[in-house]
Scaffold this active site. Structure first.
Site, PDB file in Angstrom:
ATOM      1  NE  ARG A   4      -2.633   0.963   3.474  1.00  0.00           N
ATOM      2  CZ  ARG A   4      -3.340   0.637   4.553  1.00  0.00           C
ATOM      3  NH1 ARG A   4      -4.560   0.172   4.447  1.00  0.00           N
ATOM      4  NH2 ARG A   4      -2.819   0.780   5.759  1.00  0.00           N
ATOM      5  CE  LYS A  10      -2.422   4.638   7.163  1.00  0.00           C
ATOM      6  NZ  LYS A  10      -3.719   5.091   7.650  1.00  0.00           N
ATOM      7  CD  GLU A  30     -11.968   5.322   4.321  1.00  0.00           C
ATOM      8  OE1 GLU A  30     -11.555   4.367   4.995  1.00  0.00           O
ATOM      9  OE2 GLU A  30     -11.261   5.882   3.473  1.00  0.00           O
TER      10      GLU A  30
HETATM   11  N1  PLP Z   1      -9.388   4.025   6.403  1.00  0.00           N
HETATM   12  C1  PLP Z   1      -8.608   5.036   6.798  1.00  0.00           C
HETATM   13  C2  PLP Z   1      -8.929   6.380   6.315  1.00  0.00           C
HETATM   14  C3  PLP Z   1      -7.500   4.784   7.626  1.00  0.00           C
HETATM   15  O1  PLP Z   1      -6.703   5.773   8.024  1.00  0.00           O
HETATM   16  C4  PLP Z   1      -7.225   3.474   8.042  1.00  0.00           C
HETATM   17  C5  PLP Z   1      -6.067   3.187   8.859  1.00  0.00           C
HETATM   18  O2  PLP Z   1      -5.055   2.787   8.391  1.00  0.00           O
HETATM   19  C6  PLP Z   1      -8.089   2.454   7.610  1.00  0.00           C
HETATM   20  C7  PLP Z   1      -9.158   2.765   6.801  1.00  0.00           C
HETATM   21  C8  PLP Z   1      -7.845   1.039   8.003  1.00  0.00           C
HETATM   22  O3  PLP Z   1      -6.817   0.462   7.263  1.00  0.00           O
HETATM   23  P1  PLP Z   1      -5.947  -0.704   7.877  1.00  0.00           P
HETATM   24  O4  PLP Z   1      -6.919  -1.761   8.274  1.00  0.00           O
HETATM   25  O5  PLP Z   1      -5.076  -1.142   6.772  1.00  0.00           O
HETATM   26  O6  PLP Z   1      -5.230  -0.144   9.023  1.00  0.00           O
HETATM   27  C1  COI Z   2      -4.263   3.198  11.386  1.00  0.00           C
HETATM   28  O1  COI Z   2      -5.252   2.525  11.694  1.00  0.00           O
HETATM   29  O2  COI Z   2      -3.127   2.728  11.349  1.00  0.00           O
HETATM   30  C2  COI Z   2      -4.393   4.584  11.018  1.00  0.00           C
HETATM   31  O3  COI Z   2      -3.547   5.041  10.338  1.00  0.00           O
HETATM   32  C3  COI Z   2      -5.549   5.334  11.490  1.00  0.00           C
HETATM   33  C4  COI Z   2      -5.199   6.695  12.031  1.00  0.00           C
HETATM   34  C5  COI Z   2      -4.389   6.638  13.274  1.00  0.00           C
HETATM   35  C6  COI Z   2      -4.643   7.596  10.994  1.00  0.00           C
END
Ligand code: PLP
Ligand code: COI
Length: 338
Positions: free
Chosen positions: A80, A183, A219
């Protein structure tokens, strides 16, 4: 083990002993450097400061029942980060650099991985920034990749207890053809004002709609959304959400627990039909959502029994946590032992 009140850990920054850095210059990545400084210095015209060339990741390491430290699906975070780098034209971190930096940062700060049974984890934050100077709008020639770690507890103060979420229509986090799947810092900047307003108005988080049609759930500010009804796990399919690794894992677990899985549009009206709802992500893990209030209409959507996580959300949560803490067999090889 460090002298920290592990059970009271919140999701915040605690200084650890080391971080790891790697510089991209002259078209290639250099050697990893270990630092004990929390500061970085850079050119005042660095592109990360002016034009938002910045991407980050978030992943966790857990101290298991057997005392071993497990890191969850780091390769997905690497992929990612490459996707984010491509999206905003930054140098791509190689798998080798990403892996060595993340593993080294964990190993060197091993004493900060919370003990088994406290519910805490070591949060790992890889960061990629444009450090080369540009005054015209252009991608930089130089980059810094760094990894720091910090021990954390639950993201929402409620922990694994239902939270309230606020549905917002007067702000968009990202555009449909914008940067939502990357991200990158700018997406979070756009979520700050509605996010803080939601907190002031008594909510743990806000929920954004897909920005073009304004009909479908996208989301939450820091996490993906899911709903459960008729033995089905439903989660939005959208070009403007972050592809969550937690959500991807929960879809597999859901099927194994006997749920059907659907990725599709979820209209605001459909919210009234869900038996359970939740936010999922590395930081949030699963945060059951007890109520969603549409800020525009004042309409409230409630899920399950007040104050209690729903049965499916509980099973999903326990299975995911069980795999991460080495209590349940890791059939898919999601964890690597450090
Ligand atoms: N959506 C957003 C906007 C986020 O910042 C995060 C955190 O990383 C997620 C979803 C969840 O992603 P992940 O499960 O890969 O941490
Ligand atoms: C995460 O779940 O790792 C995130 O990045 C969410 C937030 C702290 C930005």
């Amino acid at each position: 083990m460090k002298n920290i009140d592990w059970k009271s850990l919140a999701f915040g920054y605690i200084k650890t002993d080391y971080n790891v850095r790697c510089y991209y210059r002259d078209g290639k990545w250099g050697e990893l450097e270990v630092s004990s400084s929390e500061q970085i210095t850079m050119h005042m015209a660095a592109t990360c400061l002016h034009y938002g060339q910045e991407a980050f990741e978030g992943l966790k390491a857990f101290r298991g029942k057997d005392g071993k430290i497990r890191i969850f699906r780091w390769r997905e975070n690497w992929k990612r980060m490459v996707h984010s780098a491509q999206g905003i034209m930054m140098a791509e971190v190689t798998e080798e650099v990403f892996k060595s930096a993340v593993f080294k940062a964990i190993k060197m700060n091993e004493e900060y991985v919370p003990p088994y049974g406290t519910g805490g984890a070591l949060y790992i934050r890889p960061l990629l920034i444009g450090t080369g100077e540009k005054v015209g709008v252009k991608p930089a020639d130089e980059y810094l990749f760094m990894v720091f770690v910090t021990p954390v507890g639950p993201y929402f103060k409620e922990g694994f207890r239902p939270v309230r979420a606020q549905l917002v229509k007067d702000y968009d986090r990202v555009a449909p053809l914008g940067t939502g799947t990357y991200k990158v810092g700018g997406n979070y900047a756009a979520s700050l004002r509605p996010g803080e307003r939601a907190h002031e108005e008594g909510f743990a988080t806000c929920l954004f709609l897909e920005a073009k049609e304004k009909k479908y759930i996208d989301e939450a500010g820091p996490a993906n959304f899911f709903g459960i009804k008729n033995n089905t796990y439903v989660t939005p399919d959208s070009p403007s959400i972050l592809p969550s690794i937690t959500n991807k894992s929960l879809r597999v677990i859901a099927e194994e627990l006997g749920l059907k899985v659907e990725r599709r549009h979820i209209t605001v009206d459909e919210l009234s039909t869900f038996e359970e709802a939740g936010a999922c992500g590395t930081a949030a893990v699963i945060s059951p959502i007890g109520e969603i209030v549409d800020r525009d209409t004042g309409h409230s959507y409630k899920f399950g029994k007040e104050g209690t996580p729903g049965p499916w959300s509980t099973k999903l949560y326990e299975t995911l946590r069980g795999i991460q803490y080495g209590e349940i067999e890791d059939k898919h090889n999601w964890c690597d032992i450090i």
